[in-house]
Design a protein around this motif. Structure first.
Motif, PDB file in Angstrom:
ATOM      1  N   THR A 225       0.848  -1.186   0.000  1.00 18.53           N
ATOM      2  CA  THR A 225       0.000   0.000   0.000  1.00 18.53           C
ATOM      3  C   THR A 225       0.889   1.244   0.000  1.00 18.53           C
ATOM      4  N   GLU A 227       0.901   3.390   2.294  1.00 20.83           N
ATOM      5  CA  GLU A 227       1.417   3.467   3.657  1.00 20.83           C
ATOM      6  C   GLU A 227       2.650   2.573   3.831  1.00 20.83           C
ATOM      7  N   ASP A 228       2.629   1.387   3.205  1.00 17.92           N
ATOM      8  CA  ASP A 228       3.799   0.503   3.272  1.00 17.92           C
ATOM      9  C   ASP A 228       5.016   1.172   2.630  1.00 17.92           C
ATOM     10  N   ALA A 230       5.497   4.404   2.167  1.00 16.11           N
ATOM     11  CA  ALA A 230       5.903   5.558   2.970  1.00 16.11           C
ATOM     12  C   ALA A 230       6.689   5.122   4.212  1.00 16.11           C
ATOM     13  N   ARG A 231       6.240   4.047   4.839  1.00 18.29           N
ATOM     14  CA  ARG A 231       6.941   3.537   6.022  1.00 18.29           C
ATOM     15  C   ARG A 231       8.348   3.065   5.636  1.00 18.29           C
ATOM     16  N   GLN A 232       8.473   2.375   4.504  1.00 19.29           N
ATOM     17  CA  GLN A 232       9.791   1.914   4.054  1.00 19.29           C
ATOM     18  C   GLN A 232      10.710   3.087   3.745  1.00 19.29           C
ATOM     19  N   ARG A 234      10.452   5.991   5.156  1.00 22.12           N
ATOM     20  CA  ARG A 234      10.538   6.825   6.368  1.00 22.12           C
ATOM     21  C   ARG A 234      10.062   8.255   6.105  1.00 22.12           C
ATOM     22  N   SER A 236       6.089  10.637   5.313  1.00 24.18           N
ATOM     23  CA  SER A 236       4.634  10.611   5.308  1.00 24.18           C
ATOM     24  C   SER A 236       4.118  10.212   3.930  1.00 24.18           C
ATOM     25  N   SER A 237       2.874   9.734   3.885  1.00 28.93           N
ATOM     26  CA  SER A 237       2.274   9.354   2.608  1.00 28.93           C
ATOM     27  C   SER A 237       2.169  10.555   1.672  1.00 28.93           C
TER      28      SER A 237
END
Length: 325
Positions: A225, A227-228, A230-232, A234, A236-237
């Motif tokens: 997603t 979000e995935d 963005a998390r990878q 580091r 924000s979306s």
């Protein structure tokens, strides 16, 4: 496939001509499909910038081509020569697939091939094309437009994208990717991608997307997603979306979908995996989802695509085995 004719005359741009010859002139190593016969056609010896070129045949030869490539036209304020316009029109009427590169769209428009059709050209000349040929639906925001028998591209790098698109149509994704690897360019940019992006060249090693894009491609079998991603990365979306738009000209989800479809094409061409397995391997989840997106993007169902491109050899068996691992 068959014969690819390159139209040349005084006033053509040499970059697009030589780039098209590089794509269609010879098959990359390991590719065993019957390749194109390339013919350079012009009315006489011509000067292209600092280069002098002697064509193989006259312009009347264009009507025998299966695919006709019209390179960029240097002076868009000047009308293309009548013999070139007539030869391009005759080739199309004889059944040739006609593609213009960059400002070559002005030649196609002068020949009437773009009347009532959507078309593009280099962003700096889209206004002039629309003003001079009001029957043409000029789209200034895309890399290339495929109308079936008539195709147009934006400038230079987008012209290469269109040539690779033609190879993909004729030989499938794995062969087009082999050509891209030989040329050391990205294997696919969708025609609907924006022409002008803030970073039209590969991102720097320290850019936030430099490691994210390869990571995402390696994990296409996961239901990634935004979000995935963005998390990878580091971030924000919203920040991720800005970076994606600047670098790729598209959104993270659209970029992911494009990568999933291209991976599905390669698996359909090079493995015997059932459609459910291909859907799982590309992160599509179910065969129904894969079929819906694949049909909408490629224009045919996965099974039809497989029958088309598995009916002919593509690359040597060693390449095939490596892809299946």
């Amino acid at each position: 496939m068959g014969t690819v004719a390159l139209a040349v005359t005084e006033g053509m741009l040499h970059f697009e001509l030589s780039m098209a010859y590089e794509v269609f002139g010879a098959a990359p190593a390991g590719v065993t499909v019957p390749w194109y016969d390339v013919e350079v056609c012009g009315s006489d010896a011509v000067r292209l910038g600092r280069f002098r070129l002697e064509p193989d045949h006259g312009l009347d030869r264009l009507r025998h081509a299966d695919t006709l490539i019209v390179p960029g036209w240097a002076d868009t304020d000047e009308d293309p020569p009548a013999d070139l316009i007539g030869a391009v029109r005759a080739a199309h009427e004889a059944g040739a697939r006609v593609a213009s590169l960059c400002t070559g769209a002005f030649v196609l428009a002068a020949a009437g091939l773009l009347d009532g059709k959507r078309a593009t050209t280099h962003w700096a000349h889209t206004g002039a094309l629309a003003a001079r040929y009001p029957r043409v639906e000029v789209d200034p925001d895309v890399l290339y437009v495929d109308n079936g028998s008539v195709l147009t591209s934006a400038g230079k790098a987008a012209a290469l994208d269109l040539c690779l698109h033609l190879v993909r149509l004729d030989h499938g994704s794995s062969v087009a990717n082999a050509v891209a690897r030989r040329l050391v360019v990205p294997p696919h940019r969708a025609g609907g991608q924006a022409q002008f992006v803030a970073a039209p060249v590969p991102v720097r090693d320290d850019h936030p997307l430099a490691t994210l894009l390869p990571w995402a491609i390696e994990h296409l079998d996961h239901p990634l997603t935004v979000e995935d991603l963005a998390r990878q990365a580091r971030m924000s979306s919203r920040n991720l979306g800005r970076h994606f738009r600047a670098v790729t000209g598209t959104t993270p989800l659209q970029w992911l979908l494009t990568q999933r479809i291209r991976r599905a094409q390669e698996l359909l061409e090079t493995t015997d995996d059932v459609v459910d397995a291909v859907a799982a391997a590309t992160g599509m989840g179910t065969a129904t989802t894969l079929r819906r997106h694949f049909n909408r993007t490629v224009g045919v169902p996965p099974d039809t695509y497989r029958r088309t491109f598995r009916s002919r050899p593509h690359t040597d068996s060693n390449d095939d085995r490596r892809r299946q691992r």
